[in-house]
Design a protein around this motif. Sequence first.
Motif, PDB file in Angstrom:
ATOM      1  N   GLY A 136      17.011  11.463 -36.436  1.00  0.00           N
ATOM      2  CA  GLY A 136      17.711  11.981 -35.251  1.00  0.00           C
ATOM      3  C   GLY A 136      18.593  10.902 -34.637  1.00  0.00           C
ATOM      4  O   GLY A 136      19.760  11.151 -34.297  1.00  0.00           O
ATOM      5  N   ALA A 137      18.038   9.711 -34.517  1.00  0.00           N
ATOM      6  CA  ALA A 137      18.797   8.598 -33.903  1.00  0.00           C
ATOM      7  C   ALA A 137      19.955   8.161 -34.798  1.00  0.00           C
ATOM      8  O   ALA A 137      21.054   7.875 -34.320  1.00  0.00           O
ATOM      9  N   VAL A 138      19.721   8.128 -36.109  1.00  0.00           N
ATOM     10  CA  VAL A 138      20.796   7.756 -37.054  1.00  0.00           C
ATOM     11  C   VAL A 138      21.880   8.834 -37.052  1.00  0.00           C
ATOM     12  O   VAL A 138      23.075   8.529 -37.010  1.00  0.00           O
ATOM     13  N   ALA A 139      21.473  10.097 -37.072  1.00  0.00           N
ATOM     14  CA  ALA A 139      22.438  11.213 -37.065  1.00  0.00           C
ATOM     15  C   ALA A 139      23.253  11.200 -35.771  1.00  0.00           C
ATOM     16  O   ALA A 139      24.421  11.582 -35.763  1.00  0.00           O
TER      17      ALA A 139
ATOM     18  N   ALA B 109      12.080   8.962 -31.482  1.00  0.00           N
ATOM     19  CA  ALA B 109      13.546   8.817 -31.474  1.00  0.00           C
ATOM     20  C   ALA B 109      13.951   7.764 -30.441  1.00  0.00           C
ATOM     21  O   ALA B 109      14.921   7.018 -30.646  1.00  0.00           O
ATOM     22  N   VAL B 110      13.192   7.691 -29.338  1.00  0.00           N
ATOM     23  CA  VAL B 110      13.427   6.631 -28.350  1.00  0.00           C
ATOM     24  C   VAL B 110      13.200   5.267 -29.003  1.00  0.00           C
ATOM     25  O   VAL B 110      14.047   4.367 -28.916  1.00  0.00           O
ATOM     26  N   LEU B 111      12.065   5.141 -29.690  1.00  0.00           N
ATOM     27  CA  LEU B 111      11.760   3.884 -30.391  1.00  0.00           C
ATOM     28  C   LEU B 111      12.865   3.550 -31.398  1.00  0.00           C
ATOM     29  O   LEU B 111      13.353   2.419 -31.470  1.00  0.00           O
ATOM     30  N   ALA B 112      13.286   4.570 -32.147  1.00  0.00           N
ATOM     31  CA  ALA B 112      14.314   4.361 -33.178  1.00  0.00           C
ATOM     32  C   ALA B 112      15.631   3.908 -32.556  1.00  0.00           C
ATOM     33  O   ALA B 112      16.276   2.969 -33.045  1.00  0.00           O
ATOM     34  N   ALA B 113      16.018   4.572 -31.468  1.00  0.00           N
ATOM     35  CA  ALA B 113      17.290   4.232 -30.824  1.00  0.00           C
ATOM     36  C   ALA B 113      17.294   2.766 -30.406  1.00  0.00           C
ATOM     37  O   ALA B 113      18.277   2.048 -30.597  1.00  0.00           O
ATOM     38  N   ARG B 114      16.150   2.310 -29.849  1.00  0.00           N
ATOM     39  CA  ARG B 114      16.088   0.908 -29.430  1.00  0.00           C
ATOM     40  C   ARG B 114      16.123  -0.029 -30.633  1.00  0.00           C
ATOM     41  O   ARG B 114      16.819  -1.049 -30.623  1.00  0.00           O
ATOM     42  N   GLN B 115      15.375   0.315 -31.678  1.00  0.00           N
ATOM     43  CA  GLN B 115      15.381  -0.506 -32.893  1.00  0.00           C
ATOM     44  C   GLN B 115      16.773  -0.600 -33.485  1.00  0.00           C
ATOM     45  O   GLN B 115      17.170  -1.618 -34.035  1.00  0.00           O
ATOM     46  N   LEU B 116      17.526   0.481 -33.356  1.00  0.00           N
ATOM     47  CA  LEU B 116      18.878   0.507 -33.928  1.00  0.00           C
ATOM     48  C   LEU B 116      19.871  -0.196 -33.018  1.00  0.00           C
ATOM     49  O   LEU B 116      21.058  -0.279 -33.335  1.00  0.00           O
ATOM     50  N   GLY B 117      19.403  -0.685 -31.866  1.00  0.00           N
ATOM     51  CA  GLY B 117      20.252  -1.541 -31.025  1.00  0.00           C
ATOM     52  C   GLY B 117      20.897  -0.865 -29.832  1.00  0.00           C
ATOM     53  O   GLY B 117      21.749  -1.467 -29.175  1.00  0.00           O
TER      54      GLY B 117
END
Lengths: 339, 339
Positions: free
Chosen positions: A155-158, A179-187
């Motif tokens: 979701g965050a990558v898309a 997705a919150v965690l992912a968004a932060r990991q992705l910067g």
Amino acid sequence: MRGVVLHAPGDVRVRELDDPKIIEPTDAIIRVTAACVCGSDLWPYRGVEEVHDQPMGHEYVGVVEEIGSDVTTVKPGQFVVGTFVAADGTCEICRSGFPSSCVDRVFMSEVGTQSERARIPHADGTLVATPGMPDADLIPSLLAASDVLGTGWFGAVAAQAGPGKTVAVVGDGAVGLLAVLAARQLGAEQVIAMSRHRTRQELAVEFGATAIVTERGEEGVAKVKELTGGLGAHSVVEAVGTQQSMRQAIGSTRPGGHVGFVGVSHDVALSGENLFFSQVHLLGGPAPVRRFLPELIDLIWQRKIDPGRVFDLRLPLEEAAEGYKAMDERRATKVLLTI
Amino acid sequence: MRGVVLHAPGDVRVRELDDPKIIEPTDAIIRVTAACVCGSDLWPYRGVEEVHDQPMGHEYVGVVEEIGSDVTTVKPGQFVVGTFVAADGTCEICRSGFPSSCVDRVFMSEVGTQSERARIPHADGTLVATPGMPDADLIPSLLAASDVLGTGWFGAVAAQAGPGKTVAVVGDGAVGLLAVLAARQLGAEQVIAMSRHRTRQELAVEFGATAIVTERGEEGVAKVKELTGGLGAHSVVEAVGTQQSMRQAIGSTRPGGHVGFVGVSHDVALSGENLFFSQVHLLGGPAPVRRFLPELIDLIWQRKIDPGRVFDLRLPLEEAAEGYKAMDERRATKVLLTI
């Protein structure tokens, strides 16, 4: 072996099932270490999808017991994380990064993994071995990678979450939180979690949310705009799958921004006019978890992320019915079944 | 000055209108050299949108007569091409490449350009001067850049047409035909034009189509899949705006592929389930023509492309009513009005 079946809507039973066998030379048989109950399992549980004696479950980690003659990337004795869609890994669609739409895909929900053992089709395209046998405390996080983390990540990558971006997440279930965690990991610079549940808000903040919006619908959209200079977020992850949540996601996105929608859509009809004039990028669907799995396993193995925190109820397989009930009544965000 | 108004559905009149004046310091006044009738002008003409004495037109080229005190990039005497949405060029949305969704945008259809003169708001963000006064034979192509070429180009860019890609185009109006041209210019390997009109098929081939599909709906989808190894096209441009054309476009795209939809949607409702499981990227909306205009003008100026070929009927402004009629009856693909 013992395994979960949905006898009828609302009626979860643990039964004696046939042991799985290698059918295709690309299959593997795993002994399941842990499985879980997914938000999407609630659709048939609630009678939205018809069902009778359906084996349940599609998230799993375990140890390989047997492999077919064509399997080359995993071997008996290895601990593996598998994806919720089995994919051949070789077709043009897989190679382009969308194994969840593989031309030969098998939804693991049709196989069932809430059981002592499971047959995994397309083992090479579906399973990834961990560097060794994991410590017990890593199991929940590795299990999360099988679907909810992988789905939140997609979701965050898309939604093209990344440096300099403001990301909003619609939905505070396990996928939304991850997705919150992912968004932060992705910067991502700012992450807005949309939630009205205190314990979920707290977990969202631990995972990196910088703001919480409790309003829903049009009011939620207005609040996100207020937080983003009137424009809307650059990136929005939709992790519910209803008409309201899709509208909220599209409305919260600035023109030219990106919506990643990973909630399994039910009874959603998007207005073409609205989509046209919103001018947002849209990408969704079953998450191509296999694309992200090596990176996710690595982050977990190095203890850089702890997605297993979304599990707030652990039960033995025999008590699966209580797990479904707790999820259905929203007493639990995510249930882990130990086997 | 003389100008076209839509008195009522089906009733196009050329009338004496007030001469435009500079209102904002960012305005310019241009003498219109040529304008055209757009497929989207047919919606109010057919009574789908309510209208009464509406000045018409939003595509235009002309010569700058006067500029407001804040205008810096164009000056009186210059020949200019303008976009169909006026944009300030400075807001965050403009700078991110989506001027057609500018926070201060003005749809030129609300101003009207099928007239001797026109006021162009946000002149700096809307007009681009040509290198000099164009030869007469370049005027149609420059005019096409104002909307139909820019829109077809955006459709191809949104669909990520490029080297190695198979691109399908749904719709054989001016925008669809120019999406074919754009896809080829952007390096697409195969371009499938979906058309059942012989003259339009011929123009599509001249513009670079490598295959023609005459089937529509599910049969059209099946044909595109047959031409693409069963998978669907990498990139699909939707240039109609109906429920059927959107379904055809999404159905013709492979999982992970891209749909650029530039037909103005009318009464379209997209199934969330279908979109979810199609797993295609979707981007559409009013084309951000300003982003592409310098490049398009350059290609036209160097006579590398000839998009003006889509005009198959030229009429003086006073005969605008016949132009609308010819478009409505599909006797003409695209009508140029000389002024």
